[in-house]
Scaffold this active site. Structure first.
Site, PDB file in Angstrom:
ATOM      1  N   GLU A  35      31.226 -29.238  -1.464  1.00 27.84           N
ATOM      2  CA  GLU A  35      29.777 -28.680  -1.240  1.00 27.84           C
ATOM      3  C   GLU A  35      29.058 -28.235  -2.465  1.00 27.84           C
ATOM      4  O   GLU A  35      29.699 -27.701  -3.318  1.00 27.84           O
ATOM      5  CB  GLU A  35      29.755 -27.256  -0.486  1.00 27.84           C
ATOM      6  N   CYS A  43      21.167 -23.844   6.906  1.00 21.42           N
ATOM      7  CA  CYS A  43      20.964 -23.073   8.116  1.00 21.42           C
ATOM      8  C   CYS A  43      21.480 -21.551   7.552  1.00 21.42           C
ATOM      9  O   CYS A  43      20.685 -20.788   7.766  1.00 21.42           O
ATOM     10  CB  CYS A  43      22.014 -23.496   9.181  1.00 21.42           C
ATOM     11  N   GLY A 185       4.642 -26.904  13.938  1.00 21.12           N
ATOM     12  CA  GLY A 185       5.779 -27.253  14.707  1.00 21.12           C
ATOM     13  C   GLY A 185       6.318 -25.767  14.626  1.00 21.12           C
ATOM     14  O   GLY A 185       5.827 -24.553  14.426  1.00 21.12           O
ATOM     15  N   ILE A 187       9.067 -24.582  12.617  1.00 20.48           N
ATOM     16  CA  ILE A 187       9.038 -23.676  11.537  1.00 20.48           C
ATOM     17  C   ILE A 187       7.743 -22.927  11.069  1.00 20.48           C
ATOM     18  O   ILE A 187       7.921 -21.863  10.704  1.00 20.48           O
ATOM     19  CB  ILE A 187       9.567 -24.548  10.521  1.00 20.48           C
ATOM     20  N   ASP A 312      22.296 -33.297  10.816  1.00 24.14           N
ATOM     21  CA  ASP A 312      21.033 -33.822  10.609  1.00 24.14           C
ATOM     22  C   ASP A 312      20.864 -35.294  10.297  1.00 24.14           C
ATOM     23  O   ASP A 312      19.787 -36.002  10.435  1.00 24.14           O
ATOM     24  CB  ASP A 312      20.025 -32.782   9.752  1.00 24.14           C
ATOM     25  N   HIS A 444      20.848  -6.310  37.554  1.00 27.63           N
ATOM     26  CA  HIS A 444      19.552  -6.089  37.832  1.00 27.63           C
ATOM     27  C   HIS A 444      19.610  -4.442  36.969  1.00 27.63           C
ATOM     28  O   HIS A 444      20.807  -3.868  37.147  1.00 27.63           O
ATOM     29  CB  HIS A 444      19.276  -5.727  39.095  1.00 27.63           C
TER      30      HIS A 444
END
Length: 465
Positions: A35, A43, A185, A187, A312, A444
């Site tokens: 990374e 995210c 949209g 975002i 993605d 409820h």
């Protein structure tokens, strides 16, 4: 130049990548994850988590401001509030930091080796990683590409100065007096509504005839009503053209073809996201593509043996929970388990005010798929819990086959309906019929009763409407 070998290499530590690595480690697979930035990806660091923190802060500020106006029906009176956005951002950053540490700890617990740096493919089994201490070469039997996505930049509105992406919007030091949002949209509207609650004058510019086009018009109607209440101007059929010479306005072309200006101190561009497929040396391995995305099969395998892709970078829907599910599956496949990918029940949530949830097929999609259908819709105006939290505006809708009552889709709009997403997804995943939902006792008072009542309505005997 250091060299290491592993069974599984994961490129990218976003939701899909880190879940894949953790699950692989749990299954005893020798795993390395690479990374460039902080663990958690977009995210955690610049998307889902920080935006929800900002949205919550805006909601709390908006409530107090409303009470200060003397129009609150609860009888609560307070003075006019002020907002220290710098402190809000620091609180948001603290949450992100804690989650960063949590992900890093989970990777360590699963005995996953983390390498920080930028990975570039040499071939299908080897990558080079540029780290702070030099080049690291990693040889792997299997590689998972989980590089994610980035905001789309418009050539006539490049990011910089007053033009910002969602990443910069989540780190502003002060609320802009006027904010133009390019793109209607999820975002754009999530952040636009948040800044409107914090006191900004917000204008949304959308080239299409309506906003939130991924949801049907009936579902988005309560959101449009709320936008009006917040004083957000929505310009439909209007195209952004560029930045004014002084940099203090957005140049647009109206639906009538006329040029106009939208004065704004900040211009937030939210016209979508693009997969991060460049800079990783993907040209060295020649993967088949599906347009701009990496093509995968139902097990997330690419066209090259031993290379998987998740999240993605593989296409829509670009959702963190989709990436996580794919990552977990791929880890189990690498460990020798039999798994496949079924995306019929991936809930999509829009954290506007009110919130939107959609899982499965829309009414139109259901008609095309099954022919005759049954639709049950229950308004929150008839739900006791929604009324006691001032959340009457919205509804739950269930779509099912007419012949056997199999539930094909579930949608909702309303205050806090994001928390119903799990129930919606479970019903679809388990193949529930209308009778199953109607026959399940719902607590409820709760908004979840709206789900049961919608199923009853589709069966022809709703009890509370």
């Amino acid at each position: 130049m250091k060299e290491i070998s592993c069974k599984l290499l994961v490129i990218g530590a976003g939701p899909g990548g880190y879940v894949c690595a953790i699950r692989a480690g749990q299954l005893g697979v020798d795993t390395v994850i690479v990374e460039f930035g902080k663990p958690g990806g977009t995210c955690l660091n610049a998307g889902c988590i920080p935006s929800k923190a900002l949205i919550h802060a805006a909601e709390e500020f908006g409530k107090i401001a409303h009470m200060a106006g003397g129009k609150d029906p609860l009888g609560i009176k307070v003075g006019a509030p002020t907002l220290d956005l710098t402190k809000t951002i620091a609180w948001k950053d603290g949450i992100v930091s804690r989650l960063n540490s949590g992900v890093a700890g989970l990777l360590k617990k699963a005995k996953v080796k983390t390498v920080q740096g930028w990975a570039t493919f040499r071939d299908g089994k080897t990558v080079e990683v540029e780290t702070e201490t030099g080049t690291q070469v990693i040889h792997a039997e299997t590689v998972v590409i989980a590089t994610g996505s980035a905001p789309v930049e418009l050539p006539f509105l490049p990011f910089g100065g007053p033009v910002i992406s969602s990443t910069e919007a989540l780190s502003l030091s002060e609320v802009p007096e006027k904010l133009a949002v390019v793109g209607g949209g999820y975002i754009g509207l999530e952040l636009g509504m948040a800044f409107a609650k914090m006191g900004a004058k917000v204008t949304v510019v959308e080239a299409l005839p309506r906003v939130l086009t991924q949801y049907d018009a009936e579902l988005t109607r309560p959101v449009l009503k709320r936008l009006g209440e917040l004083g957000v101007e929505v310009m439909l059929g209007v195209k952004a053209k560029g930045l004014s010479t002084k940099g203090d306005a957005l140049l647009v072309e109206t639906a009538e073809g006329k040029n106009a200006k939208v004065t704004a101190g900040r211009i937030l561009v939210t016209v979508g996201r693009k997969p991060l497929t460049e800079g990783w040396g993907l040209d060295q391995i020649d993967l088949d593509m599906a347009g701009k995305f990496i093509r995968i099969d139902d097990q997330c395998r690419t066209s090259m043996r031993g290379i998987f892709a998740i999240g993605d970078v593989t296409g829509e829907p670009m959702l963190a929970h989709r990436a996580m599910a794919q990552g977990e599956m791929v880890a189990e496949i690498v460990a020798g388990h039999k798994r496949s990918w079924d995306k019929r029940a991936i809930p999509a949530i829009c954290f506007t005010d009110p919130e939107l949830v959609a899982a499965g097929l829309t009414p139109e999609e259901a008609k095309a798929f099954a022919g005759e259908i049954k639709i049950g819709q229950f308004p929150f105006a008839a739900n006791g819990r929604a009324m006691t939290t001032q959340g009457e505006d919205g509804f739950v809708r269930v779509v099912a086959r007419a012949d056997n009552h199999l539930v094909l889709g579930i949608q909702a709009v309303g205050q806090g309906v994001s928390e119903l997403a799990a129930a919606f997804g479970l019903a679809l995943e388990m193949g529930a019929r209308l009778e199953d939902i109607a026959g399940t006792i719902h607590a409820h008072p709760s908004q979840g009763e709206g789900f049961q009542e919608a199923a009853l309505k589709a069966l022809g005997h709703a009890l509370h409407v």
